[in-house]
Design a protein around this motif. Structure first.
Motif, short mmCIF file in Angstrom:
data_model
loop_
_atom_site.label_atom_id
_atom_site.label_comp_id
_atom_site.label_asym_id
_atom_site.label_seq_id
_atom_site.Cartn_x
_atom_site.Cartn_y
_atom_site.Cartn_z
N MET A 70 0.83 -1.19 0.00
CA MET A 70 0.00 0.00 0.00
C MET A 70 0.87 1.25 0.00
O MET A 70 0.60 2.22 -0.73
N SER A 71 1.93 1.23 0.80
CA SER A 71 2.79 2.42 0.85
C SER A 71 3.42 2.66 -0.51
O SER A 71 3.57 3.81 -0.95
N LYS A 72 3.77 1.56 -1.19
CA LYS A 72 4.35 1.73 -2.52
C LYS A 72 3.31 2.32 -3.47
O LYS A 72 3.61 3.21 -4.28
N TYR A 73 2.09 1.82 -3.34
CA TYR A 73 1.06 2.32 -4.24
C TYR A 73 0.77 3.79 -4.00
O TYR A 73 0.63 4.58 -4.93
N LEU A 74 0.70 4.16 -2.72
CA LEU A 74 0.43 5.57 -2.41
C LEU A 74 1.56 6.47 -2.92
O LEU A 74 1.31 7.54 -3.47
N ALA A 75 2.79 5.99 -2.76
CA ALA A 75 3.91 6.77 -3.27
C ALA A 75 3.79 6.94 -4.78
O ALA A 75 4.07 8.01 -5.34
N VAL B 296 -3.38 3.66 -15.70
CA VAL B 296 -2.21 3.06 -16.33
C VAL B 296 -1.17 2.71 -15.28
O VAL B 296 -0.56 1.63 -15.30
N GLY B 297 -0.99 3.62 -14.31
CA GLY B 297 -0.05 3.36 -13.21
C GLY B 297 -0.43 2.12 -12.44
O GLY B 297 0.42 1.29 -12.12
N SER B 298 -1.72 1.95 -12.17
CA SER B 298 -2.16 0.78 -11.41
C SER B 298 -1.88 -0.50 -12.16
O SER B 298 -1.45 -1.50 -11.56
N ILE B 299 -2.10 -0.45 -13.47
CA ILE B 299 -1.87 -1.67 -14.25
C ILE B 299 -0.38 -1.99 -14.32
O ILE B 299 0.04 -3.13 -14.16
N ALA B 300 0.43 -0.93 -14.51
CA ALA B 300 1.87 -1.13 -14.53
C ALA B 300 2.35 -1.66 -13.17
O ALA B 300 3.25 -2.50 -13.09
N PHE B 301 1.71 -1.18 -12.13
CA PHE B 301 2.01 -1.61 -10.78
C PHE B 301 1.75 -3.11 -10.63
O PHE B 301 2.58 -3.86 -10.11
N MET B 302 0.61 -3.53 -11.14
CA MET B 302 0.27 -4.95 -11.09
C MET B 302 1.31 -5.77 -11.83
O MET B 302 1.78 -6.80 -11.32
N LEU B 303 1.69 -5.30 -13.02
CA LEU B 303 2.67 -6.04 -13.80
C LEU B 303 3.99 -6.13 -13.05
O LEU B 303 4.69 -7.14 -13.10
N SER B 304 4.29 -5.05 -12.32
CA SER B 304 5.54 -5.02 -11.58
C SER B 304 5.53 -6.06 -10.45
O SER B 304 6.56 -6.60 -10.09
N ALA C 256 -9.34 -3.80 -10.56
CA ALA C 256 -8.96 -5.20 -10.74
C ALA C 256 -7.45 -5.36 -10.62
O ALA C 256 -6.95 -6.27 -9.95
N ALA C 257 -6.73 -4.43 -11.24
CA ALA C 257 -5.27 -4.50 -11.19
C ALA C 257 -4.80 -4.41 -9.74
O ALA C 257 -3.91 -5.16 -9.30
N LEU C 258 -5.40 -3.51 -8.99
CA LEU C 258 -5.01 -3.36 -7.58
C LEU C 258 -5.30 -4.64 -6.81
O LEU C 258 -4.46 -5.12 -6.03
#
Lengths: 261, 326
Positions: B154-159, B231-239, B311-313
């Motif tokens: 979560m902290s990574k996502y918020l950042a 887009v960030g969320s999806i890239a986040f999921m891929l990461s 969904a990605a999240l």
């Protein structure tokens, strides 16, 4: 630096996020829940600003169909382009050109076009107005020649002359001083069968057009029929309908010789 | 939680990612400003006065000519027809669609960047946010802390959210400041017409409203931000899913680019409208352009994008909390 800059980035990013969230909320409100948007609705047309832009030099407005647009000329200039080039050699003055030609235009469409505010504004400023119209009224993409129905042709001619009359009247009411040139039709089919008949039709058409233009002192009918009469294929583009660069140059020369300052 | 987010943000700042993005944006803005300035120059030379009405009328005539040529596809034809009607509307109401000035530059630049350029910039930050910790091995150190795994993620996502916000605002600021040098900084209150909608090839002007440009920009940038977020969320999921950062980036890039290509030729494949990359062009709805697929609207795209983002999240969190880390 690290601690300070991180704090700065942190605060800056929080502010940015708040701004963006606010904007998103607003957008959604505006797009989906604003109902009849009362006050911000578009009020009715305010008349386009008159402000006749003072143009230095001569101002040429070209109206009409594909000949005005320059279809068939590889360089895309059309007779208008060559004409301006030629005139530019004769004078020091700057010549400004506005080309409003649209491929496939018929006289009715041109009549509609000159009702538009911006076109009218430009026409008001014009010193010379050049028109090519009628080719599509007559040939209708070759349809006329297949049918050769003289009744239909007479009908088309009547409608065309009617429109042309209105066009001339419209232009004159906007601009009293401008010289109007109407470029006549040539017969692109003179090399084909029935050339006697097609020539007759085009000649009649041109004759009527010319007679109509006689009503106006400063309206000039420019014949092109003779230019293409002998070696029509040398001056036509591969579609055998539009002039090629050489053909356009011929027309341009003729018009240029008529324009004097 | 605060210190966790701060820590993650510190990592992003340390890696100079935001600086890199700002640099890229600045260079591009410089290039486009120059190009547009040249274009203006050329027009001045060709037409004498650069009255916008003259230019707009010429654009209408050009489009009318293009419509009549036979080689043109039906979709393109109807788009051109809509554009002509819209431009005519601007002309009839004496409103300049491109009032010269930096705000107008911002508007067009954002319009063009929303589907590809900004998502790419977001990827610069998002693509390796988890996977780099994997490849560097630091993830083990991170997970040995007495903090729940989901909190770390979560902290990574918020950042990431915060950096995306910075990027979008920086994008606006830089394009304003740099293009203003040439075009001037005026034009915030210039009128913009929104609310056009397409009905087949007819333009519906019933819901049209006139708003000042700053309002339009606010709306536009918030939509840009929203797209960047998804887009960030999806890239986040891929990461999270793909350990190898370049591979993750490749997948994301492929998706984005296929979106850009598909939007141009997808109109007969109707179910494609549920793909996120077809829905990225949110600002087009504001401007009243025809959507790539019949039946798409701002509401529809917002919902599709929200679902994809959520969904990605969800996938990211479920996978990350259950994964074996070694």
């Amino acid at each position: 630096m690290k601690q300070g800059s991180v704090r700065f980035v942190f605060i800056f990013s929080l502010l940015s996020m708040a701004l963006m969230l606010f904007g998103l909320g607003w957008t959604i409100q505006n797009q989906f829940f604003s109902g009849d948007a009362g006050s911000s609705r578009m009020e009715e047309v305010e008349p386009a600003g008159e402000a006749a832009t003072s143009i230095k030099g001569k101002f040429v407005v070209a109206l009409g169909d594909s000949l005005t647009r320059g279809t068939g000329d590889d360089s895309g200039k059309g007779y208008i382009g060559y004409l301006v080039e030629e005139l530019q050699m004769k004078t020091e003055e700057k010549i400004t050109l506005q080309n409003f030609g649209v491929k496939g235009y018929r006289s009715g469409q041109l009549l509609n076009q000159i009702q538009q505010a911006e076109i009218q504004r430009q026409v008001k400023n014009a010193d010379y107005i050049l028109i090519t119209i009628g080719g599509n009224d007559l040939f209708q993409g070759g349809q006329t020649l297949l049918e050769m129905n003289s009744e239909k042709i007479t009908q088309a001619r009547k409608a065309y002359l009617d429109n042309l009359q209105k066009i001339l009247k419209g232009l004159r009411s906007l601009n009293e001083g401008a010289v109007i040139f109407h470029i006549g039709l040539y017969n692109p089919f003179i090399d084909l069968n029935d050339s006697a008949l097609t020539t007759q039709i085009v000649r009649d058409w041109n004759h009527e057009t010319s007679r109509l233009l006689d009503q106006d002192q400063k309206a000039i009918y420019v014949p092109t029929f003779d230019l293409f009469q002998l070696s029509v294929n040398d001056y036509l583009y591969s579609d055998k309908f539009h002039p090629n660069a050489e053909g356009y140059k011929l027309i341009a020369e003729r018009v240029a010789s008529l324009i004097t300052w | 939680m605060y210190s966790l987010v701060r820590n993650e943000l510190l990592k992003i700042v340390r890696k100079k990612r935001i600086l890199v993005v700002a640099g890229i944006i600045a260079i591009l803005v410089g290039m486009f400003t120059y190009a547009q300035w040249k274009e203006l120059d050329r027009r001045l030379e060709r037409f004498g006065d650069v009255d916008w009405r003259t230019t707009l009328q010429q654009q209408i005539i050009d489009a009318q000519n293009r419509i009549t040529s036979s080689g043109i596809s039906d979709e393109w034809k109807s788009q051109l027809q809509l554009r002509i009607q819209q431009q005519q509307y601007y002309l009839d109401h004496n409103v300049n669609p491109v009032e010269p000035g930096a705000p107008t530059f911002m508007r067009t630049f954002a319009d063009h960047s929303i589907t590809l350029f900004l998502p790419l910039m977001v990827m610069v930050v998002a693509a390796d946010i988890v996977s780099s910790e994997r490849s560097a091995g630091t993830i083990k150190l991170l997970l040995t802390r007495p903090v729940k795994r989901w909190k770390i993620l979560m902290s990574k996502y918020l950042a990431l959210l915060l950096s995306i916000s910075i990027i979008v605002v920086l994008f606006g600021l830089l394009s304003y400041l740099i293009s203003g040098i040439v075009f001037g900084y005026q034009g915030w209150s210039a009128p913009v017409i929104i609310g056009f909608s397409a009905e087949g090839i007819e333009l519906n002007t019933n819901a049209v409203q006139l708003i000042p440009q700053w309002q339009y920009l606010l709306m536009e940038f918030s939509l840009v931000w929203f797209v960047a977020l998804v887009v960030g969320s999806i890239a986040f999921m891929l990461s999270v899913l793909i350990k190898n950062t370049p591979a993750g980036m490749g997948v994301m890039l492929a998706a984005l680019i296929s979106g850009a290509i598909l939007s141009n030729m997808v109109s007969s494949w109707e179910s494609a409208k549920y793909l996120f990359m077809i829905n990225l062009d949110l600002t087009a709805y504001l401007a009243g352009k025809a959507p790539p697929i019949e039946g798409m609207s701002l509401g529809f795209s917002l919902i599709v994008l929200t679902l994809w983002g959520l969904a990605a999240l969800a996938v990211s969190f479920i996978v990350f909390t259950r994964q074996d880390i070694y």
